[in-house]
Design a protein around this motif. Structure first.
Motif, PDB file in Angstrom:
ATOM      1  N   TYR A  52       0.654  -1.091   0.041  1.00  0.00           N
ATOM      2  CA  TYR A  52      -0.032   0.020  -0.168  1.00  0.00           C
ATOM      3  C   TYR A  52       0.822   1.147   0.007  1.00  0.00           C
ATOM      4  CZ  TYR A  52      -3.880   2.801   1.435  1.00  0.00           C
ATOM      5  OH  TYR A  52      -4.578   4.065   1.468  1.00  0.00           O
ATOM      6  N   SER A  53       1.848   1.240   0.750  1.00  0.00           N
ATOM      7  CA  SER A  53       2.851   2.236   0.980  1.00  0.00           C
ATOM      8  C   SER A  53       3.596   2.484  -0.016  1.00  0.00           C
ATOM      9  CB  SER A  53       3.692   2.022   2.104  1.00  0.00           C
ATOM     10  OG  SER A  53       4.549   3.198   2.356  1.00  0.00           O
ATOM     11  N   SER A  74       2.833   2.023  -3.246  1.00  0.00           N
ATOM     12  CA  SER A  74       1.970   2.042  -4.215  1.00  0.00           C
ATOM     13  C   SER A  74       1.515   3.471  -4.343  1.00  0.00           C
ATOM     14  CB  SER A  74       0.538   1.494  -4.177  1.00  0.00           C
ATOM     15  OG  SER A  74       0.771   0.027  -4.262  1.00  0.00           O
ATOM     16  N   PHE A  75       1.525   4.171  -3.092  1.00  0.00           N
ATOM     17  CA  PHE A  75       1.166   5.595  -2.612  1.00  0.00           C
ATOM     18  C   PHE A  75       2.294   6.425  -3.196  1.00  0.00           C
ATOM     19  CE2 PHE A  75       0.578   9.203   0.373  1.00  0.00           C
ATOM     20  CZ  PHE A  75      -0.217   9.820  -0.583  1.00  0.00           C
ATOM     21  N   HIS A  76       3.434   6.306  -2.734  1.00  0.00           N
ATOM     22  CA  HIS A  76       4.446   6.975  -3.159  1.00  0.00           C
ATOM     23  C   HIS A  76       5.984   6.320  -2.914  1.00  0.00           C
ATOM     24  CE1 HIS A  76       7.181  10.573  -3.514  1.00  0.00           C
ATOM     25  NE2 HIS A  76       6.011  11.217  -3.628  1.00  0.00           N
ATOM     26  N   GLU A 113       9.053   7.035  -3.176  1.00  0.00           N
ATOM     27  CA  GLU A 113      10.267   7.815  -2.592  1.00  0.00           C
ATOM     28  C   GLU A 113       9.817   7.830  -1.196  1.00  0.00           C
ATOM     29  OE1 GLU A 113      10.673  11.173  -4.756  1.00  0.00           O
ATOM     30  OE2 GLU A 113      11.549  10.353  -6.504  1.00  0.00           O
ATOM     31  N   LEU A 114       8.804   8.185  -0.717  1.00  0.00           N
ATOM     32  CA  LEU A 114       8.402   8.337   0.560  1.00  0.00           C
ATOM     33  C   LEU A 114       8.653   6.839   1.319  1.00  0.00           C
ATOM     34  CD1 LEU A 114       5.198  10.702   1.002  1.00  0.00           C
ATOM     35  CD2 LEU A 114       7.292  10.996   2.138  1.00  0.00           C
ATOM     36  N   ALA A 115       7.947   5.818   0.527  1.00  0.00           N
ATOM     37  CA  ALA A 115       8.308   4.289   1.401  1.00  0.00           C
ATOM     38  C   ALA A 115       9.610   4.231   1.595  1.00  0.00           C
ATOM     39  CB  ALA A 115       7.751   3.495   0.516  1.00  0.00           C
ATOM     40  N   TRP A 116      10.649   4.586   0.598  1.00  0.00           N
ATOM     41  CA  TRP A 116      12.027   4.226   0.637  1.00  0.00           C
ATOM     42  C   TRP A 116      12.508   5.106   1.901  1.00  0.00           C
ATOM     43  CZ3 TRP A 116      16.258   1.940  -1.043  1.00  0.00           C
ATOM     44  CH2 TRP A 116      17.682   2.684  -0.823  1.00  0.00           C
ATOM     45  N   LEU A 119      17.976   8.409  -3.155  1.00  0.00           N
ATOM     46  CA  LEU A 119      16.894   8.197  -4.145  1.00  0.00           C
ATOM     47  C   LEU A 119      17.632   8.243  -5.443  1.00  0.00           C
ATOM     48  CD1 LEU A 119      13.966  10.199  -2.582  1.00  0.00           C
ATOM     49  CD2 LEU A 119      14.005   7.663  -3.087  1.00  0.00           C
ATOM     50  N   TYR A 165      23.688   7.268   5.028  1.00  0.00           N
ATOM     51  CA  TYR A 165      22.195   7.504   4.907  1.00  0.00           C
ATOM     52  C   TYR A 165      21.539   6.195   5.463  1.00  0.00           C
ATOM     53  CZ  TYR A 165      17.590   7.485   3.860  1.00  0.00           C
ATOM     54  OH  TYR A 165      16.120   7.439   3.584  1.00  0.00           O
ATOM     55  N   ARG A 214      18.641   6.056   8.566  1.00  0.00           N
ATOM     56  CA  ARG A 214      17.194   6.271   7.968  1.00  0.00           C
ATOM     57  C   ARG A 214      16.086   6.730   8.850  1.00  0.00           C
ATOM     58  NH1 ARG A 214      15.345   1.412   4.129  1.00  0.00           N
ATOM     59  NH2 ARG A 214      15.945   2.287   1.878  1.00  0.00           N
ATOM     60  N   TYR A 270      11.044  13.159   5.461  1.00  0.00           N
ATOM     61  CA  TYR A 270      11.017  13.969   3.969  1.00  0.00           C
ATOM     62  C   TYR A 270       9.497  14.298   3.521  1.00  0.00           C
ATOM     63  CZ  TYR A 270      11.367  13.387  -1.191  1.00  0.00           C
ATOM     64  OH  TYR A 270      11.250  13.749  -2.482  1.00  0.00           O
ATOM     65  N   PHE A 276      -5.159   8.891  -5.162  1.00  0.00           N
ATOM     66  CA  PHE A 276      -5.064   7.921  -4.447  1.00  0.00           C
ATOM     67  C   PHE A 276      -5.965   7.541  -3.414  1.00  0.00           C
ATOM     68  CE2 PHE A 276      -2.708   4.639  -1.817  1.00  0.00           C
ATOM     69  CZ  PHE A 276      -2.340   3.595  -2.942  1.00  0.00           C
ATOM     70  N   MET A 302       1.221   6.149   7.756  1.00  0.00           N
ATOM     71  CA  MET A 302       2.061   5.546   6.850  1.00  0.00           C
ATOM     72  C   MET A 302       3.632   6.038   7.161  1.00  0.00           C
ATOM     73  SD  MET A 302       1.001   5.086   2.821  1.00  0.00           S
ATOM     74  CE  MET A 302      -0.703   5.541   2.752  1.00  0.00           C
ATOM     75  N   TYR A 307       5.470   3.589   9.371  1.00  0.00           N
ATOM     76  CA  TYR A 307       5.595   2.339   8.971  1.00  0.00           C
ATOM     77  C   TYR A 307       7.254   1.862   9.407  1.00  0.00           C
ATOM     78  CZ  TYR A 307       1.210   1.441   6.624  1.00  0.00           C
ATOM     79  OH  TYR A 307      -0.085   1.640   6.321  1.00  0.00           O
ATOM     80  N   ARG A 315       2.701  14.145   8.126  1.00  0.00           N
ATOM     81  CA  ARG A 315       3.277  12.812   8.068  1.00  0.00           C
ATOM     82  C   ARG A 315       4.970  12.860   8.206  1.00  0.00           C
ATOM     83  NH1 ARG A 315       5.912   9.433   4.864  1.00  0.00           N
ATOM     84  NH2 ARG A 315       4.842   7.511   4.070  1.00  0.00           N
TER      85      ARG A 315
END
Lengths: 275, 258
Positions: free
Chosen positions: A157-158, A160-162, A164-167, B59, B74, B78, B83, B94, B104, B107, B156
């Motif tokens: 889900y994460s 799929s959303f974004h 780069e953010l998930a990274w 990235l 990095y 993390r 960010y 979405f 999120m 996570y 977030r």
């Protein structure tokens, strides 16, 4: 009506319904991710690779599913790798994988000395192809997919959303992308006999796409996708058995009708100002 | 732990070069940023500001050089990094709600294969309240205004509970209320001794909002406290000889504000 009830007496029909409903639910859940990640054509590329693998397996006398599994996974990794490296765009990688496997498949079919009557079934789906041995394989793959989905749901889900953010959140996005593509590839392999190489990508797209028209709540989207997927398989199999039509084609047509109805519903509710 | 940070360097970039295919976008970038600063990365369009952020965050592949955050690569820190991406990179259709987006952000902390617990949801609500978005917690992000969407993303970032934040043009295209909310938030983060690095477009407000400036145009032009760095000479170097105000006008036109 009695004709329909009679159908359920046949073992092949019972098998088809069982695997069909099981596959439809797993495919429908994945289809939501396919839509959200905008990877409809990834499924298309992978499924066409199955044709090359099946043709090769038939030529050398392997079980077709093994040939399909190898070619689908290879195509999936090829697409995922190019999608990641960005040297070639993902759609170009899909175009390459799709055409080369179809080309090789046709050559293998031509090389095969004997007539290949079942190839049409592999292309458009034929429930009569599903034997007892497929049952075990399909149930295993579906179970594996469900376990993986339950475990990695949030991660998928994460990303799929974004991505780069998930990274930045610390998710291993490349591994997850490969995992999702592998899951798609395996699911495609076991769906080939039911839906057919040409049409599987619809199966991995339309339920999710239709559900996204009907709701913007993620839980509803998954539930609706499963309902659309499983009901279209149920009725599609019955219609295809009664009128002796290719099962995959009938299912996809039914799903498309659901999609059109969802679009109409969405338009009506939008014009009435409903959420 | 926090006290140690004072003596450390929050961000150290050494000899960084980044290229797309063979075309270099960033050349030999070399700088250090002390902790607890509000830092603006300023430069014209195409100067490589976003590229710099993304290469710091791992990235983008580096052609040469290295990056250290709190004296570590990095990958090792993390958990300490937050960010906020550029608005345009987000799919606002979405199917997700404001509170889901904030959750999120946790996570990484809760382990990405575990379900968020009650305290995670409560934390998410708290962070939404911090940007005055608690009323919209269960609203779909597609139904929020641009400024509200931006504030959800700030919440977030807060939920990541990081020590160093990277924000890619958080002020772009937001309303006055949101702009004020962002500024207030940045100040709060500074009070908590966090380091915040922001890609910023508006030369008029940069002096007011930030206490450290990094001027960039493919190469590093200047890096230091605002009062030392923010002068006409440096700005002219950054904006390629054009008068700073002219290129700023060009940027504004590009954004459709004038």
């Amino acid at each position: 009506m009695s004709q329909i009830l009679d159908l359920f007496q046949y073992p092949f029909m019972q098998r088809a319904l069982l695997v069909g409903l099981l596959l439809s639910i797993v495919c429908s859940i994945l289809s939501v991710f396919v839509v959200l990640r905008r990877m409809a054509f990834v499924g298309h590329g992978i499924s066409h690779a199955a044709f090359g693998g099946i043709a090769f397996a038939l030529l050398v006398g392997w079980t077709p599913a093994w040939g399909a599994a190898i070619s689908c996974l290879l195509a999936g990794f090829f697409i995922a790798w190019f999608g990641h490296s960005k040297r070639i765009s993902e759609d170009s990688a899909i175009g390459l994988a799709l055409t080369i496997t179809m080309a090789l498949g046709s050559i293998f079919i031509a090389l095969r000395q004997s007539y290949t009557p079942d190839i049409y079934g592999y292309l458009f789906g034929n429930i009569l192809l599903i034997g007892q041995e497929d049952l075990f394989l399909i149930i295993t793959i579906c179970f594996l997919n469900i376990v993986l989905l339950a475990f990695f749901f949030q991660a998928f889900y994460s990303i799929s959303f974004h991505e780069e953010l998930a990274w930045v959140d610390g998710l291993p996005i490349h591994k997850l992308r490969f995992l999702l593509i592998s899951m798609l590839a395996l699911l495609i392999v076991v769906s080939v006999k039911l839906i057919g190489v040409v049409l599987i990508s619809a199966f991995l797209l339309i339920p999710g796409l239709t559900a996204c028209q009907l709701s913007s709540r993620i839980n509803w989207i998954f539930l609706l996708a499963c309902c659309i997927g499983s009901s279209s398989v149920f009725f599609g199999l019955i219609i295809s058995a009664i009128y002796d039509l290719p099962s995959g084609a009938v299912i996809v047509v039914l799903q498309f009708i659901c999609f059109i109805l969802a679009l109409i519903f969405q338009k009506i509710s939008a014009s009435r100002g409903l959420p | 732990m926090k006290k140690e940070n004072h003596n450390q360097v929050a961000l150290e970039v050494h000899d960084l070069t980044v290229a797309y295919h063979t075309r270099p976008v960033l050349w030999n970038i070399d700088f250090e940023i002390p902790p607890g600063k509000l830092v603006a990365i300023v430069g014209p369009n195409g100067a490589g500001k976003s590229t710099l952020l993304k290469s710091i965050l791992g990235l983008l592949p580096l052609s040469s050089g290295w990056v250290k955050i709190f004296d570590n690569p990095y990958r090792k820190v993390r958990q300490k990094v937050g960010y906020v991406p550029q608005r345009g990179s987000v799919d606002w259709d979405f199917p997700t709600t404001a509170i889901d987006v904030v959750c999120m952000g946790r996570y990484g902390k809760i382990g990405w294969f575990r379900r968020p617990k009650k305290e995670d949801w409560e934390a998410a609500e708290k962070f939404l309240a911090q940007v005055e978005m608690e009323k919209f917690a269960h609203r779909q992000i597609s139904q929020l205004s641009g400024g509200q969407q931006q504030r959800v993303f700030l919440a977030r970032a807060l939920a990541q509970e990081a020590d160093i934040y990277f924000m890619d043009e958080p002020f772009a295209g937001v309303d006055a209320v949101t702009e004020k909310a962002i500024v207030r938030l940045l100040e709060e983060l500074r009070e908590q001794k966090k380091t915040v690095i922001v890609v910023h477009h508006d030369l008029q407000t940069v002096k007011e909002y930030f206490d450290w400036i990094l001027l960039l145009n493919m190469r590093l032009i200047a890096n230091g406290p605002t009062e030392e760095v923010y002068n006409e000479d440096n700005l002219r170097k950054t904006y390629g000889g054009r008068l700073a105000i002219l290129s700023q006008a060009a940027d504004e036109v590009a954004k459709g504000r004038l």
